[in-house]
Design an enzyme around this catalytic site. Structure first.
Site, short mmCIF file in Angstrom:
data_model
loop_
_atom_site.label_atom_id
_atom_site.label_comp_id
_atom_site.label_asym_id
_atom_site.label_seq_id
_atom_site.Cartn_x
_atom_site.Cartn_y
_atom_site.Cartn_z
N ARG A 168 -36.30 19.74 38.57
CA ARG A 168 -37.22 20.94 38.20
C ARG A 168 -38.35 21.14 39.21
O ARG A 168 -38.92 19.89 39.44
CB ARG A 168 -37.62 20.95 36.78
CG ARG A 168 -36.36 21.04 35.88
CD ARG A 168 -36.86 21.56 34.34
NE ARG A 168 -35.73 21.37 33.43
CZ ARG A 168 -36.00 20.51 32.35
NH1 ARG A 168 -37.48 20.17 32.30
NH2 ARG A 168 -35.42 20.24 31.31
N THR A 169 -39.03 22.29 39.23
CA THR A 169 -40.18 22.08 39.76
C THR A 169 -41.25 21.64 38.95
O THR A 169 -41.63 22.10 38.19
CB THR A 169 -40.66 23.61 40.50
OG1 THR A 169 -39.63 24.26 41.05
CG2 THR A 169 -41.76 23.63 41.24
N LEU A 170 -42.34 20.61 39.61
CA LEU A 170 -43.02 20.06 38.67
C LEU A 170 -44.43 20.41 39.27
O LEU A 170 -45.44 20.67 38.66
CB LEU A 170 -43.10 18.59 38.60
CG LEU A 170 -41.62 18.07 38.09
CD1 LEU A 170 -41.56 16.41 38.16
CD2 LEU A 170 -41.60 18.37 36.60
N ASN A 229 -38.32 25.60 35.04
CA ASN A 229 -38.12 25.60 36.45
C ASN A 229 -38.65 26.46 37.21
O ASN A 229 -37.88 27.46 37.48
CB ASN A 229 -36.46 25.25 36.65
CG ASN A 229 -36.35 24.95 38.22
OD1 ASN A 229 -37.01 24.71 38.85
ND2 ASN A 229 -35.08 25.16 38.58
N PRO A 230 -40.22 26.77 37.13
CA PRO A 230 -40.76 28.10 37.83
C PRO A 230 -40.62 28.05 39.29
O PRO A 230 -40.21 26.97 39.81
CB PRO A 230 -41.90 27.93 37.54
CG PRO A 230 -42.29 26.44 37.05
CD PRO A 230 -41.09 25.87 36.69
#
Lengths: 240, 249
Positions: A22-24, A126-127
């Site tokens: 996921r995008t962190l 997970n933007p």
């Protein structure tokens, strides 16, 4: 690194779950976008920089793209996520044009699609790490809206992302009025971009101004700012 | 060329003693029963036209599209069983999309025709699948210029200057051979295709038909789209006049 075979069901938006991470946090980011409605449509300005943390690493990134016949999309935030959004929109526009029914996606529809995509990704933690500005003209009606990475979406006569919200919008609130001419609109945007160049450390002095009217999208040549104002039109790559 | 293949025609996985696969030939017959589809490659692009036989007066004109866009730069005109045709078009769209996703560029028309042909051929290899009952004319514009391919139910695909499938294909091919395609622009090509289709429409056997045409050329910005209404009307009028002149002789 496991390689997943792309599943092609014509709806790549839904395959985001196949990604195992996921995008962190964002890596390569673009800074503000400033956009205003004017007499014939919408004007949008962005600089051409991509920052890698505190390093101004990329200096030739186009952060504004035409979508279909009626819309213009500008993005700040993670550049790779912007490129992914462009791929989703390419698919959307292709499927729409293959109907060949005389209709085409307008800015309102594209804005709605983007809002749904951003919001649903945020709900999965997970933007897509972007703030998007969507402007366009269809059937004589101008449209300007914004979507953030958490799915907040709205329309307005003038929008800005990132630092632009704090530095450019007060100027726009004072000086924007309906039916700006093209020259006045460009002057207003240049003023905002100059303030951003002074005060935003991730801004660079190379910028582009795009306009969208009923006829379509035009992106200006690359402009170089300096303390005296917008100066030259750049011919080729230079180190600034 | 009809022969009864008693006993050897029940399955697509059976050869006859003289080396034919009858099921594939029967599939081709389904294509021959449908309205004519014509495609030509002009100097600056491709023009495709379909003689859509109208089954009922209740049908809305402009519905039941027989020509479909497969990507920005390519389109397919279908003859034969319409439902089978839908499946082939869907597969072509998917192949074009997948190529772009993997290789980052629009699919070359040759590659697309090979993939579609390979898919059509696939359905002639298993006893639990039947061959597609439709032929397809695929027109596209890529870096190598405008190209026209035809894919038959057997799965073979060739590149053509001019192609025709369906009822009036023999007559259409004769007419196409008369044209000087290398000197014709697409605008002229649209008129010629309309004339051909009107000419070979058999008034006695099939009452009404609707003409559907599409093109890809410089004028359409290399995008596959319906021929603009005004040009289509111009073509129809020219075709009707040509017919009347012929009848007057």
């Amino acid at each position: 690194m496991t390689f997943t075979i792309p599943i092609d069901n014509g709806d790549s938006v839904k395959n985001a779950e196949a990604d195992s991470q996921r995008t962190l946090y964002p890596y390569v980011t673009g800074t503000s976008i400033v956009a205003i409605k004017y007499k014939d449509g919408v004007l949008m300005a962005s600089d051409m920089g991509g920052s890698y943390g505190s390093t101004l690493r990329y200096k030739n990134i186009e952060r504004m793209k035409a979508i279909g016949k009626h819309s213009l999309l500008g993005a700040s935030g993670e550049i790779s996520d912007f490129q992914e959004i462009l791929r989703y929109l390419d698919e959307l526009v292709l499927n729409d044009s293959m109907w060949d029914d005389g209709n085409s996606l307008g800015p309102k529809e594209v804005h709605n699609y983007l809002t749904r995509v951003m919001y649903n990704r945020r709900n999965k933690f997970n933007p897509l790490w972007n703030t998007l500005v969507l402007g366009g003209v269809k059937n004589g009606e101008s449209y300007l809206g914004m979507v953030s990475m958490i799915g907040v979406s709205f329309e307005d006569n003038h929008v800005a992302t990132g630092f632009g919200n704090h530095l450019a919008r007060p100027i726009l609130r004072d000086e924007w009025h309906a039916d700006l001419s093209f020259e006045d609109g460009v002057k207003l945007l240049e003023k905002c971009m100059r303030v951003l160049l002074y005060r935003d450390r991730s801004a660079i002095n190379k910028l582009q101004i795009a306009k969208i009217t009923e006829e379509g999208v035009t992106v200006s040549a690359i402009l170089i700012e300096d303390i005296l104002g917008i100066q030259s039109v750049q011919q080729s790559d230079c180190w600034c | 060329m009809s022969s009864i293949g008693t006993g050897y025609d029940l399955s697509v996985t059976t050869f006859s003693p003289d080396g034919r696969v009858f099921q594939i030939e029967y599939a081709a017959k389904a294509v021959d029963n449908s309205g004519t589809v014509v495609g030509i490659k002009c100097k600056d692009g491709i023009v495709m036209g379909v003689e859509k036989l109208i089954a009922s007066k209740m049908m809305l004109p402009g519905s039941n599209r027989r020509i479909h866009s497969v990507h920005h730069h390519a389109g397919m005109a279908v003859a034969g069983l319409a439902a089978d045709g839908r499946q082939i078009v869907a597969r072509a769209k998917s192949e074009a999309r997948s190529y772009e996703s993997v290789y980052g560029d629009a699919v070359p028309v040759k590659e697309l025709s090979e993939r579609v042909a390979s898919y059509v051929h696939l359905c002639t290899l298993y006893w639990w699948l039947r061959p597609f009952g439709c032929g397809v004319i695929l027109g596209g514009y890529d870096k190598d210029g405008p190209q026209l391919y035809m894919i038959e139910p057997s799965g073979i695909s060739y590149r053509y200057f001019g192609a025709a499938i369906g009822k009036g294909k023999q007559a259409a091919k004769t007419e196409i051979e008369k044209l000087k395609l290398s000197e014709m622009t697409c605008k002229e090509g649209v008129i010629e295709v309309a004339k051909i289709i009107y000419k070979l429409h058999d008034e006695a056997k099939d009452k009404a038909f609707e003409l559907e045409m599409s093109w890809i050329c410089e004028e359409s910005k290399r995008e596959h789209q319906k021929v603009p209404d005004d040009l289509l009307e111009e073509a129809k009028t020219a075709a009707k006049t040509a017919l009347e002149e012929m009848d007057a002789d």
